[in-house]
Every structure is written in C-alpha cells, then in structure tokens.
Design an enzyme around this catalytic site. Sequence first.
Site, PDB file in Angstrom:
ATOM      1  N   HIS A  35     -10.720  -4.357  10.393  1.00 57.36           N
ATOM      2  CA  HIS A  35     -11.324  -4.289   9.244  1.00 57.36           C
ATOM      3  C   HIS A  35     -12.755  -3.397   9.499  1.00 57.36           C
ATOM      4  CE1 HIS A  35      -8.692  -7.134   7.667  1.00 57.36           C
ATOM      5  NE2 HIS A  35      -9.069  -7.026   6.470  1.00 57.36           N
ATOM      6  N   GLU A  83       0.881  -1.112  -0.049  1.00 56.48           N
ATOM      7  CA  GLU A  83      -0.013  -0.036  -0.161  1.00 56.48           C
ATOM      8  C   GLU A  83       0.876   1.335   0.178  1.00 56.48           C
ATOM      9  OE1 GLU A  83      -0.587  -2.508   2.159  1.00 56.48           O
ATOM     10  OE2 GLU A  83      -2.959  -3.221   1.307  1.00 56.48           O
TER      11      GLU A  83
END
Lengths: 326, 358
Positions: free
Chosen positions: A129, A60
């Site tokens: 998450h 990322e």
Amino acid sequence: MAVLTMRDALNLALKEELARDSSVFLMGEEVAEYQGAYKVTRGLLEEFGPKRVIDTPITELGFAGLGVGAAMAGLRPIVEFMTFNFSILATDQIINSAAKMLYMSGGQFKIPIVFRGPSGSAYQVSSQHSQALESWYAYFPGLKVVMPSTPADAKGLLKSAIRDDDPVIFMEQERMYGMKGEVPEDEELTIPLGVAEVKREGKDATIVARSLMVPTALKAAEELEKQGILCEVIDPRTIRPLDIDTIVESVKKTNRLVVAEESHAFCGVAAEISAEINERAFDYLDAPVKRVSGVDVPMPYAKNLEQLAIPDVERIIAAVREVSYS
Amino acid sequence: MSSQPTEQRNRSNSSAAGVLDPPEKRDSSPSQSKELTEDRETLVKIFRQMLLIRRFEEKCAESYSLGKIGGFCHLYIGQEAVGVGSISALREDDYVLTSYREHGQAIAKGITPDAIMAELYGKATGCSRGKGGSMHLFDKDVNFLGGHAIVGGQIPLATGVAFASKYKETDQVTLCFFGEAAVNQGAFHESLNMAQLWKLPCIYICENNMYGMGTSLARAMSFSDVAQKACAYEIASEFVDGMDVLAMRHATERAVKRAREESLPTLLEARTYRYMGHSMSDPGKYRTRAEIEKYQERDPIKMFANKLKEQNVITDADIAGLEKEIKEEVEHAARFADASPLPDPSELYTNVYANPLN
C-alpha cells in the site's frame, strides 16, 4: 482566497466539473455512499445523484476498462482508485486500451478519462500500500501524469485534467490530504498541464521535487539558506509531458541539480530528468546530478524503518551540500 | 423466449444435429433456425456477405504469403455465420467491439473491403490510417469500435460503451465478440457482473471455436458450458449453432430486444470452428485433418446455400453471379491497397495525444 485542505480542494474541483459538464461522471470503490475512503468525494452523491457518482464493486480491471469504453462513446469519466496500488490490477486497460486507442485507431477515438487517487507512502501501511508508481505510467506515450503538491495546484490541475481530451493519471499523495493552503475561489481558474512552477527562487542549486517531496524540499531550502546556499525549488507538477525547459533554464543559472522523489531511483523519473539534463545542459553542470530517491526496498511496516525508506529534509540537505562541494 | 436463463434451456443430452463432438454432453442443445421468415433481399444480402468474407479472407492469406500483409493475421474462415448473422440483427447506429480476428465482423458492420485491405497493407487509406493493422480495425462512422488484441480486453470496453448508451439515454445496443479462451480471463467475469448489476444493454457473443491458439477447450476450461456461466450473474444466455447464420441472427434479435427494450445484457455462446490456423504462422499440429474436415461438412456457407436453394430463394446461377461480383470486389480491394500510398513519415508522431500540450 479560501484556505482549504488538499482533500477539500480536490473535492471542489470534482464538484465544479461535475456541475459544469453533464458528460462527466465519477466512479470507483466507496466514492458514493461511503463518501470516499479518504473523503475526497464527500457530498458528491447527494449533490449529483447515483447516475453520476457511482460505487463500483472491487473490480479494478473491469471498471477501468468500462471507463475507457464510456470515453470511446463520448463520456468523460473520472475513475477513482482507492489507492494507485490497486491500479496495478487495471494496468492492462490503462496501458493497452486508454494510452493507445487514439493512435491505433488513426486518430478516431480520443479517451478523455482521469484515473485518480492517492499514491506514494502513507503511515505504516507496508509494502503493498505504499508504492509510488508515476514512473510506470509516465513511461507510456499516450498517457499524461500529474502530481500536485499544494491545494491550489490540486484544484487547478484536476480541473484541467478533467477537461483534457487525453487519459490523465492524477496522483494525489496520501499524506498530503490534510495539508492546508490558499485556493483561489474563481471557478474558471485552471492550471495548465505540462507547466512546471518555480516554488522558490535561488541561485546556488536547483532542487526538482514533486508531490510530497515539494514541502520537504522547501524545508531543506530554508535550512540551506541559513548555511548560505540559496536553492531554487522546481515542481514539474506534470510528469508527462515534462516541462524540462524550466528545469534546464534553472540549471543554466545554478549549475547544480538535485532531484528528490519518493519513488525508487532505478528507471525512475529522477533518472529521466538526469538524462535530459545530461543531454541538454551538460556543459553548465558544476557537479554530477544527484538523485535523492526512495530506498530500493519494498516499504517496511515498522515506523523507524519506514522513515528510513523515504527521503527526508536531511537527505536533501546532504545532497545539495554534496553537489555544492560544501 | 423468456428472459430468464434457466427457462431457456432445452434439457437434452443430444449432440444436436452434429454441432457437438460425440463424447461432449451439454445440458442444452443449440438453437438452430427453422423456416425462413426473412424477405429474399435480406437472405441474399446475408449470403452475399458471408461469401464476401470467405473470399476476402482467402485473398488475405494469399497476400500474406506474398509479404504484402505483415505482423499477425487471424482469419475468420469457418466462423462467418457468427459475425454476419448477429450483426444483421443490429441497427446501423449500434456498436460492435471485438477481438483481433475481426476482418469479417468489420465487413459485416460496414467497413469497406478497400479500407480494410488497405489497413492490412499498412497504407494511409486504411480504416485506421495504417496505424492499427489487422488486429486494430476501427471506423467511427459505422460504430465499429475496434479490434482489440489482448485476449478479453474488449469485454470491459464494450461494457463501458453500453454504459454510455444507457447514461445518454439512447437506445443503442453494443455487441461484443470474443473467443472462448477469453472466458477464462477475469475481464469477462468482471464485465458480466457489472453489466447485470447496472442493467447494461450489452450482448456478449462468445465465439466458441474450441481452440485458444493451440490449446483445446478441454485442456483449458474446467467447466466448458460457456452459456451456463451466465447463470453465475443471472444473465440471460443462449447456446447457438454458430454454423447456422439464421440461428445467430434470430438469437441476436432476441438479445437485441432484451437490450433495447429492457436494458439487459445477454450472453450468447456460438459453437463454431475455424478452418485455418490461429494466425497465418500457425501450422496447426494440435488437431487432425480429419477433425477439420468433419466440421467443414457443416460449412456455414454451404449449409445456407443449400437452404436457400431448397426454398427456391436462389439458384446455382445466382450463386455463380455473386461469386463473380465478389471476386471483382476483393480484387479491387487488393488493387486499391496496392496502389495506395504509405503513411507519410510525419504520421509517426500524430495521434499520440488529442491535445499534445507542447
């Protein structure tokens, strides 16, 4: 008008903008061959080819920075995070590079990039998450932060974000991808960033809500109408820059404000809106501004605990009744 | 020169003409220059640029101590050959991105000493209009894409600039400088992986001056052969004597050819040394005077001057003439910076957004 899911409305915006401008490209984990972890990018590889729809390694920080560099050299990248939870690894490049490049270069390097993906709670995906990170990104001058709540808004706002010359954090809600709504078919129709929309008019109390909290607030407003309280529901749509004027005008009319959000209350967007109203419309308030926020704990896994952690219709109703002293 | 990293290595354990510390063993010896192949004009230009950078940085140190330059100020003295040699191998439209120790590379890429000094003084005439300072020099006109002040942060950015060149099908090359301490950052490894995966025309130049601020290489890196780390990504690499300006130029020429013609990345490790502290506020207690003096014996400017004199390219009188010219150029930059206006207070709010919306 076509009836589309949020997922397909976003897909259409991507497709139209990729077709419109060859400097636009899309990259991220599983966006191409896999068709997107949430299928937002379905069919784009086939239509635009691997040069413009690019599967990245799970890296990322690296691909976020690569996108910012490509923007410095004149491209218009769309970087998908499989979820914004993973953007936490990329914050150095989003904050230190994308947000500040134009300023620290004295106006020489604009960064027309969109970082997009799902954000907020989902269905029992637990602490790492299920985070709503908008207040993080909204904190930094140089970034714009957008959170749509309907398929039509999603399409129009994403198109504006892609055409915008600044870095835009575009946060979709994981639970809302399947939500359906009418979407205008005009390819040139965009929705300007930085403009709130009154989703429901009312005179007794104002509810400001964004993303998943908009349909929740609208349901609460329906219930409250039965109890004789007419709520105005405002969706800022863009968190930064925030259309505070629309909220102030509404508060001047209703004299009461509830802000509903999935994210934590502490140092959050509702806290900011509350402070702004305190500074700009204090004399119009008949009750203290009330926040209805995500509970101040990491997101639990168990279904019952998860439900308790996210604001629901009942909590919003209770808050509106509290500020209405009813 | 092959593009395969493993074939590039001279297997030897020599300390290669004084480049390595005696206890240090490497699989490869650094590339060094041999005969002069450049024309006189090029050689003198390279020499002049190194000298200009040295004198410019000395002036910066003076101005900093007078309080005319604020914040952090990281000087390039000792490392001039790396920036000058490698940038001399570029075309004008190629890109450079680097770290916060970038005054020298900015000069080498073509930003004027006036615009750089004015930036350091925080003036409106600076190359970043006084908003960036020493660590954030930018000039779009010469494709100098910044000074970046988070260690390793420029490496993914440079990879993206190279990506854009490939995407747009230009044959521009991107040069990315960073210190050896940046090699320990994830950004380095993530970038090299993508650069080779997608065959991007990016040249990564690690300026190994053996200290990340006050921490020596030996205390920070488990395996300190930086050039060899390229093997993990099947990227061509070369270990270069960073005190030898022509060695830097020639190694970069090989990398540029690979980037421009084959669209492939390269990692160059330049062994160099900074004579000054990490920044102006560093007293440098982590190393000895003797160590610094040992490296100064291989001073890049002195070595190149000797080489040029031996080959009858320049004379002592030529050097004296250049010194005089450069002194005036640097003094001019300081006078220009002094006389320049501060940014208008309204500049506080400009350039936050390209499209402010409200």
